[in-house]
Structure formats: C-alpha cells, structure tokens
Design a protein around this motif. Structure first.
Motif, mmCIF file in Angstrom:
data_model
loop_
_atom_site.group_PDB
_atom_site.id
_atom_site.type_symbol
_atom_site.label_atom_id
_atom_site.label_comp_id
_atom_site.label_asym_id
_atom_site.label_seq_id
_atom_site.Cartn_x
_atom_site.Cartn_y
_atom_site.Cartn_z
ATOM 1 N N ALA A 7 0.833 -1.204 0.000
ATOM 2 C CA ALA A 7 0.000 0.000 0.000
ATOM 3 C C ALA A 7 0.867 1.252 0.000
ATOM 4 C CB ALA A 7 -0.909 -0.013 1.223
ATOM 5 N N SER A 9 1.520 5.036 1.020
ATOM 6 C CA SER A 9 1.131 5.893 2.141
ATOM 7 C C SER A 9 1.397 7.364 1.813
ATOM 8 C CB SER A 9 1.921 5.504 3.397
ATOM 9 O OG SER A 9 3.290 5.831 3.226
ATOM 10 N N LYS A 11 3.340 9.142 3.416
ATOM 11 C CA LYS A 11 4.793 9.302 3.568
ATOM 12 C C LYS A 11 5.503 9.064 2.228
ATOM 13 C CE LYS A 11 8.638 7.648 6.415
ATOM 14 N NZ LYS A 11 9.033 6.709 7.507
ATOM 15 N N ASP A 12 5.033 8.076 1.460
ATOM 16 C CA ASP A 12 5.630 7.791 0.144
ATOM 17 C C ASP A 12 5.456 8.973 -0.804
ATOM 18 O OD1 ASP A 12 6.359 5.151 0.864
ATOM 19 O OD2 ASP A 12 4.307 4.469 0.495
ATOM 20 N N SER A 25 -0.981 15.956 3.279
ATOM 21 C CA SER A 25 -2.305 15.804 3.878
ATOM 22 C C SER A 25 -3.203 16.981 3.525
ATOM 23 C CB SER A 25 -2.180 15.677 5.405
ATOM 24 O OG SER A 25 -3.454 15.535 5.995
ATOM 25 N N TYR A 51 -2.351 5.954 -5.162
ATOM 26 C CA TYR A 51 -2.630 6.117 -3.725
ATOM 27 C C TYR A 51 -4.123 5.962 -3.444
ATOM 28 C CZ TYR A 51 -3.519 8.507 0.703
ATOM 29 O OH TYR A 51 -3.944 8.831 1.961
ATOM 30 N N ASN A 54 -6.597 5.644 3.407
ATOM 31 C CA ASN A 54 -6.932 4.656 4.434
ATOM 32 C C ASN A 54 -8.209 5.101 5.126
ATOM 33 O OD1 ASN A 54 -7.100 3.382 7.047
ATOM 34 N ND2 ASN A 54 -5.003 2.650 6.701
#
Length: 335
Positions: A7, A9, A11-12, A25, A51, A54
C-alpha cells in the motif's frame, strides 16, 4: 514505483514530492494552506502511485465515516427490502452511505467506529451490549426492543395493536376455535404480538385458543398446517404471526381438500407483496415498511448530530380479505 501489493502511504507521496507529510495531507484534503501549484503536483504524484486513502485512519481523524450500519438477524424475509429502501433513500439525501450487516463478527464495526451509528434489528445483540455501546457515546436506533438511554432511540412497530386487530377480527366473525402460530423464541415482535393475543383471550368468553410454535418462515406455517389437518373436525380460524408463515400454511393446505376462507379462516401480519396476490386474498395487518426504515435513518442521523429525538411508533391497520369469513357461513363438514 512501489512494489506490487504494498500500500502507498502519505509518507511515500511526501518523499517523492520533496515536501512534508502535513503538506501532502493538506493537498489531499483540499486545504487552502497549500498553493494551487504544489497541490496539483502532489495530486499528480498520488495518482501516479495509485494512492488510496486509508478509510479507517480518515475516520479516526475526522471522527466520522458518513456511513450508517443496519444490523439484521439474517437476510431472509420479505419485510427487509422495503425497510432498507426507506433507509437508503434518507441516507442518500443526507450524504450518508448504508452498510447492511449480519452476524456477531460484524458487531465490531460499532465500537471500532467504522460507522457513525447503527440501526438494530438483530437478536444477536444483547441489550446489555447495546447499552454498553451507548455509554461509550455510540448512537443507536433499535427496532426490536425497548431500551432507555440518551444515545438510544426506539422506532418500534405497534405489534400489540396489530395482534389485537387480528384476533378481535376473528372473534367478531364468530370463530370459537382459534389457532395462533407464534414466531421464533426470543423474537421481540413475536413476544409483543403474543402479549396482545393473550390479553384478547383473557377477555373473550367461549373461545378456544391454541398456540402452535412457529419460526416466522414458510416452514413454520407448513408445520402448523400439518397439525391442524390432523386435529380438524370443523371450521377453525388461524392467526399466523407473520405473512411468510401464512403463505407456507396456504401452500400445504393447497395439497388437501381443506379450503382457505371456508374450512380454514386465515389471517397474517405484515402485508408483504406476495400476500397481496394470493387467492383468496389474505387478511393481514399492514404498515409502511418504507416509512419504518426512513424514520429509523432520520432518527439516527438526528442523534449523530446531537439533535433531540423522541421515541417513535409505526402504526398498523387491518386489511380484510376473503381468507377470513364468518364462522356461521361455512359450517359444512368435509365428506
């Protein structure tokens, strides 16, 4: 590119874009703190990396999922379709989605806050369990029990009134022997209907009342028919506590010389669609399943938004049908 199956994230995305996680974000949520140019670049990278947000993390952060849960004991029964249609219509108009659940494993959706609230028509929830969730500030509407808590609202079918209408109708037609085919053990609807039946029986003289255990399924009506066939000596009345059992009863009787509306006077409860096409027309108790579902969803959304709600009741009416006639009209014995 990320490895297949892993998955992606936030962060990626931040690493590839060379920005902070908070900036990503903000961009993903359309926050004005990020310039249009930076936001467009981050969104393009998110698409490139495939992406997917979640949902659980988003729910925890926003404290809402915009999803309501409805919990059913099982998915059998013709009542559920219209009930769920009523809920879905209200949910769609108010910006909510609806998930339908069954089974004990699904109960965790409520404490894990994967849904914003729950409509309960499910015997697998204990009342203590629901009260425990309410204490934790979960919002709940119950359709199958009476519970008092500020976070729980009751939207109940007027079972007692319906059963009273049905049994008094049979008595008024002059029937002196009345069979009652009950619902499954532990069913709130069955217990409420039987309370009303017994109250009518207590104040009625010269009538024999006989209870036969049922299950709210066609099989329950079929089994009741088998017993009544064995005991039959003269015309009798039968009140099946739901239409599905009444249909099962009719199916079995169709294999005999006993005629519904002549030898057997039958009334059901629910006025499901199939009952409207039966010949003779099934006498039954009617109410709006769509309204019941819509009102449940409306009350739950009000609870979620902190609005005041009062307990509600869904009212019922008697639908007369040719499956019930006057006792003195058909007194001939079978050959």
């Amino acid at each position: 590119m990320k490895e297949r199956g892993k998955a992606v994230s936030i962060k990626d995305i931040a690493k590839k874009a060379g920005v902070s996680i908070s900036t990503v974000s903000y961009a993903l949520n359309g926050n004005g703190k990020v310039t249009d140019e930076t936001s467009a670049r981050i969104l393009a990278i998110a698409r490139e990396l495939n992406y997917t947000p979640n949902a659980a993390a988003r729910t925890l952060k926003k404290k809402e999922s915009k999803i309501l849960g409805v919990f059913l004991t099982d998915f059998q029964g013709d009542v559920y379709g219209e009930l769920l249609d009523g809920m879905k219509e209200v949910c769609s108009s108010q910006g909510y989605d609806l998930v339908v659940c069954s089974g004990k494993q699904s109960h965790r959706l409520l404490p894990e806050r994967m849904i914003d609230g729950a409509v309960i028509l499910d015997q697998t929830f204990t009342s203590d369990e629901l009260l425990g969730y309410a204490v934790q500030n979960h919002k709940i509407v119950v359709l199958d029990r009476e519970l008092e808590h500020p976070n729980i609202n009751q939207v109940l079918l007027d079972n007692k009134a319906g059963a009273t209408l049905a049994t008094e109708y049979l008595v008024e037609q002059g029937h002196k022997k009345i069979y009652i085919v009950t619902g499954p053990e532990g069913s709130f609807d069955s217990m409420q209907r039987m309370k009303a039946v017994r109250m009518v029986a207590e104040r009625t003289e010269d009538v024999e009342w006989i209870e036969i255990p049922g299950d709210f399924k066609k099989s329950g009506g079929e089994h009741a028919a088998e017993r009544i066939m064995k005991e039959y000596t003269e015309p009798v009345a039968v009140f099946c506590l739901n239409d599905e059992m009444a249909i099962g009863f009719c199916n079995r009787m169709a294999e005999t010389n006993l005629l519904i509306g002549e030898h057997i006077h039958l009334i059901g409860f629910d006025n499901i669609e199939l009952a409207r096409y039966m010949q003779p027309r099934l006498a039954t108790i009617d109410y709006s399943k769509r309204k019941w579902g819509a009102l449940a969803a409306e009350q739950l959304i009000k609870l979620i938004h902190g609005k005041k709600v009062e307990h509600e009741r869904i009212y019922v009416t008697l639908v007369e049908g040719d499956s019930v006639g006057k006792a003195e009209s058909h007194t001939l014995q079978l050959p």
